[in-house]
Motif scaffolding. Structure first.
Motif, PDB file in Angstrom:
ATOM      1  N   ARG A  49       0.814  -1.227   0.000  1.00 53.14           N
ATOM      2  CA  ARG A  49       0.000   0.000   0.000  1.00 53.14           C
ATOM      3  C   ARG A  49       0.845   1.274   0.000  1.00 53.14           C
ATOM      4  N   GLY A  51       2.657   2.550  -2.496  1.00 53.94           N
ATOM      5  CA  GLY A  51       2.790   3.240  -3.775  1.00 53.94           C
ATOM      6  C   GLY A  51       4.190   3.177  -4.359  1.00 53.94           C
ATOM      7  N   ASP A  53       7.310   2.453  -6.731  1.00 47.22           N
ATOM      8  CA  ASP A  53       7.535   2.377  -8.173  1.00 47.22           C
ATOM      9  C   ASP A  53       8.730   1.510  -8.532  1.00 47.22           C
ATOM     10  N   GLU A 147       9.234   9.553  -8.263  1.00 42.54           N
ATOM     11  CA  GLU A 147       8.661   8.272  -7.870  1.00 42.54           C
ATOM     12  C   GLU A 147       9.047   7.912  -6.430  1.00 42.54           C
ATOM     13  N   THR A 148       8.557   6.756  -5.988  1.00 40.50           N
ATOM     14  CA  THR A 148       8.831   6.256  -4.644  1.00 40.50           C
ATOM     15  C   THR A 148       9.583   4.937  -4.763  1.00 40.50           C
TER      16      THR A 148
END
Length: 216
Positions: A49, A51, A53, A147-148
């Motif tokens: 959960r 997120g 990338d 991004e993460t």
């Protein structure tokens, strides 16, 4: 995530047998314990959960076994990068701080004063480790702009690079960050417009973590 920031979770692997007694574990390729495998599963629950990338990992099995469940949960593959490997602790490998103080009292005292200028006997120069770790972090920021990213690595390496990224003297890494929790570490954000990093949190609780000592 806005396009102006890249978020990096630079985390330590799960528990290993070397945590018993807080023994230094650099290049020895030890597995996770049962508790470490459970920590990896809890991290995967967070990753599902978060997120994410991209997921990166040190090549050592304790990091890979921590990263892979998280990558699967996020629907991603794990990128193995040799530059995320832990420092080589040389003759200190497998020893405790007390063992070192008995074996090399002067060398250990010098290390505690300044671990960058006085690496452990036969160990990797921390400045070389910083250089390789900074290179992979720079590559991640370029490849995953906005991004993460999760990168699973090791206690000493992540503390050194966190210092280097945020303007802290790396010689102070043991004082600034004395403990790194398993499956936790540094949450960092890169300002893509100004090419600057900031530390958002250290030892964030990404699920239930084990509050063990740093091991190095």
């Amino acid at each position: 995530m806005s396009g102006g920031e890249t978020r990096l979770y630079l985390l330590r692997h799960g528990e290993t047998p070397f945590h018993d007694g807080n023994r230094y574990c650099g290049r020895t390729d030890v597995p996770l314990t049962e508790a470490g495998e459970a920590q990896a599963r809890r991290l995967a629950g967070w990753a599902a959960r978060a997120g994410l990338d991209a997921v990166y990992s040190s090549p050592l099995v304790r990091a890979v076994r921590t990263a892979e469940p998280a990558a699967r949960a996020a629907g991603l593959r794990t990128h193995i990068d040799d530059r995320l490997i832990e420092l080589d602790f040389g003759e200190a490998e497998g020893l405790t701080s007390r063992d070192m103080a008995r074996r090399w009292p002067e060398r250990r005292a010098a290390f505690e004063r300044d671990p960058v200028a006085n690496p452990l006997p036969g160990g990797e120069d921390p400045r070389a480790a910083i250089t390789r770790a900074m290179a992979v972090v720079s590559d991640i920021a370029k490849r995953h702009r906005g991004e993460t990213v999760l990168a699973v690595c090791h206690s000493t390496l992540l503390r050194l690079v966190t210092c280097a990224l945020t303007g802290i003297d790396p010689a102070d890494y043991r004082r600034e960050f004395p403990v790194v929790h398993n499956v936790s570490g540094a949450e960092l954000v890169h300002d893509d417009a100004h090419d600057m990093w900031r530390l958002v949190a250290f030892n964030p609780a990404l699920g239930t973590v084990d509050h063990s000592e740093a091991g190095s």
